[in-house]
Write a protein that holds these residues in place. Structure first.
Motif, short mmCIF file in Angstrom:
data_model
loop_
_atom_site.label_atom_id
_atom_site.label_comp_id
_atom_site.label_asym_id
_atom_site.label_seq_id
_atom_site.Cartn_x
_atom_site.Cartn_y
_atom_site.Cartn_z
N ALA A 135 0.78 -1.24 0.12
CA ALA A 135 -0.21 0.24 -0.17
C ALA A 135 0.90 1.24 -0.14
CB ALA A 135 -1.05 -0.07 1.16
N LEU A 136 1.95 1.26 0.73
CA LEU A 136 2.86 2.46 0.75
C LEU A 136 3.59 2.69 -0.45
CD1 LEU A 136 4.44 1.83 4.50
CD2 LEU A 136 2.91 3.88 3.55
N LEU A 137 4.03 1.27 -1.06
CA LEU A 137 4.54 1.60 -2.34
C LEU A 137 3.35 2.02 -3.60
CD1 LEU A 137 6.64 -1.64 -2.38
CD2 LEU A 137 7.76 0.56 -2.13
N LYS A 138 2.38 1.80 -3.51
CA LYS A 138 1.47 2.30 -4.43
C LYS A 138 1.01 3.65 -4.19
CE LYS A 138 -1.12 -2.37 -4.97
NZ LYS A 138 -2.14 -3.06 -5.02
N ARG A 139 0.83 3.90 -3.11
CA ARG A 139 1.01 5.32 -2.50
C ARG A 139 1.68 6.38 -3.09
NH1 ARG A 139 0.18 5.75 3.30
NH2 ARG A 139 -1.79 4.63 2.70
N HIS A 140 2.86 5.76 -3.02
CA HIS A 140 4.13 6.68 -3.48
C HIS A 140 4.58 6.50 -4.89
CE1 HIS A 140 4.73 8.65 0.49
NE2 HIS A 140 4.35 7.46 0.79
N VAL A 141 3.78 5.74 -5.47
CA VAL A 141 4.02 5.50 -7.03
C VAL A 141 5.41 4.84 -7.19
CG1 VAL A 141 3.94 6.13 -9.42
CG2 VAL A 141 2.59 7.45 -7.51
N VAL A 142 5.68 3.94 -6.45
CA VAL A 142 7.16 3.15 -6.55
C VAL A 142 6.75 1.86 -7.29
CG1 VAL A 142 9.10 1.99 -5.24
CG2 VAL A 142 7.88 4.26 -4.38
N GLU A 143 7.61 1.54 -8.11
CA GLU A 143 7.56 0.31 -9.00
C GLU A 143 8.48 -0.67 -8.35
OE1 GLU A 143 8.30 0.24 -13.24
OE2 GLU A 143 7.24 2.32 -13.39
N TRP A 144 7.99 -2.01 -8.11
CA TRP A 144 8.53 -3.31 -7.38
C TRP A 144 8.42 -4.39 -8.09
CZ3 TRP A 144 3.80 -1.34 -5.76
CH2 TRP A 144 2.92 -2.42 -5.38
N ASP A 145 9.31 -5.12 -7.78
CA ASP A 145 9.10 -6.62 -8.18
C ASP A 145 9.07 -7.46 -6.79
OD1 ASP A 145 9.35 -9.14 -9.19
OD2 ASP A 145 10.88 -8.62 -10.69
N GLU A 146 7.77 -8.20 -6.79
CA GLU A 146 7.49 -9.16 -5.59
C GLU A 146 8.70 -10.25 -5.41
OE1 GLU A 146 4.87 -9.71 -3.57
OE2 GLU A 146 4.05 -7.92 -4.04
N ARG A 147 9.48 -10.57 -6.38
CA ARG A 147 10.25 -11.60 -6.11
C ARG A 147 11.51 -11.20 -5.28
NH1 ARG A 147 11.73 -12.90 -12.45
NH2 ARG A 147 11.49 -10.50 -12.12
N TYR A 148 11.84 -9.61 -5.18
CA TYR A 148 12.88 -9.17 -4.68
C TYR A 148 12.56 -8.28 -3.36
CZ TYR A 148 14.48 -10.74 -8.98
OH TYR A 148 15.05 -11.80 -10.29
N VAL A 149 11.39 -8.19 -3.08
CA VAL A 149 11.10 -7.38 -1.95
C VAL A 149 11.32 -8.10 -0.34
CG1 VAL A 149 9.30 -5.95 -0.81
CG2 VAL A 149 9.45 -5.77 -3.31
N TRP A 150 10.84 -9.37 -0.66
CA TRP A 150 10.67 -9.97 0.71
C TRP A 150 11.76 -10.78 1.15
CZ3 TRP A 150 7.02 -7.10 1.77
CH2 TRP A 150 5.89 -6.84 0.81
N ASP A 151 13.12 -10.38 1.30
CA ASP A 151 14.17 -11.26 1.79
C ASP A 151 14.20 -11.15 3.09
OD1 ASP A 151 15.10 -8.55 2.36
OD2 ASP A 151 16.92 -8.94 1.79
#
Length: 151
Positions: A135-151
């Motif tokens: 939700a924070l990433l969406k609110r701040h219009v940040v692109e991310w890849d789920e494969r690399y966010v959850w280490d």
């Protein structure tokens, strides 16, 4: 202009490695928040609010004009990691995740972010860290890849 002037407010978020609930004990968690605030202060990175729950932290800070976001996070994590391993022997396996999220905060939104951080325990009765970060990433219009966010 002869002076270098700045007012850079950031909402920083990072979790424990694999979101393990290392900070489940409320006393340890609150002490960690105080330690993170002290580390920030020692970096001239003025802490306005520090909070979180058992598997992640939020900091609202004013970044000094001489420090990068990456350097601030590196020092916050490194020094708090050293502290927890020295002061809380049962957490000898403690570590922070490799990454972090950093969001700019306008002066007009400081109080809202402060309130958000203060109410983390209540907030996480309804939502988990992954959904919160998405939700924070969406609110701040940040692109991310789920494969690399959850280490």
């Amino acid at each position: 202009m002869a002076q270098c002037l700045s007012a850079i407010y950031l909402h920083l978020v990072f979790s424990t490695k694999d979101r393990r609930p290392f900070l489940k004990d409320a006393g340890v968690r609150h002490e960690m928040h105080a330690v993170l605030g002290g580390i920030a202060q020692s970096l001239d990175c003025v802490p306005l609010e520090v909070g979180g729950v058992e598997d992640h932290v939020h900091l609202l800070v004013r970044l000094p004009k001489t420090m990068t976001v990456a350097d601030a996070i590196k020092e916050l994590k490194r020094n708090s990691n050293v502290w927890v391993k020295e002061k809380v022997p049962v957490l000898k396996d403690f570590s922070w995740q490799g990454g972090y999220a950093a969001f700019s905060v306008s002066v007009s939104n400081i109080e809202a972010v402060r309130h958000y951080i203060q109410n983390q325990e209540e907030h996480h009765q309804k939502t988990d860290f992954k959904d919160e970060l998405r939700a924070l990433l969406k609110r701040h219009v940040v692109e991310w890849d789920e494969r690399y966010v959850w280490d």
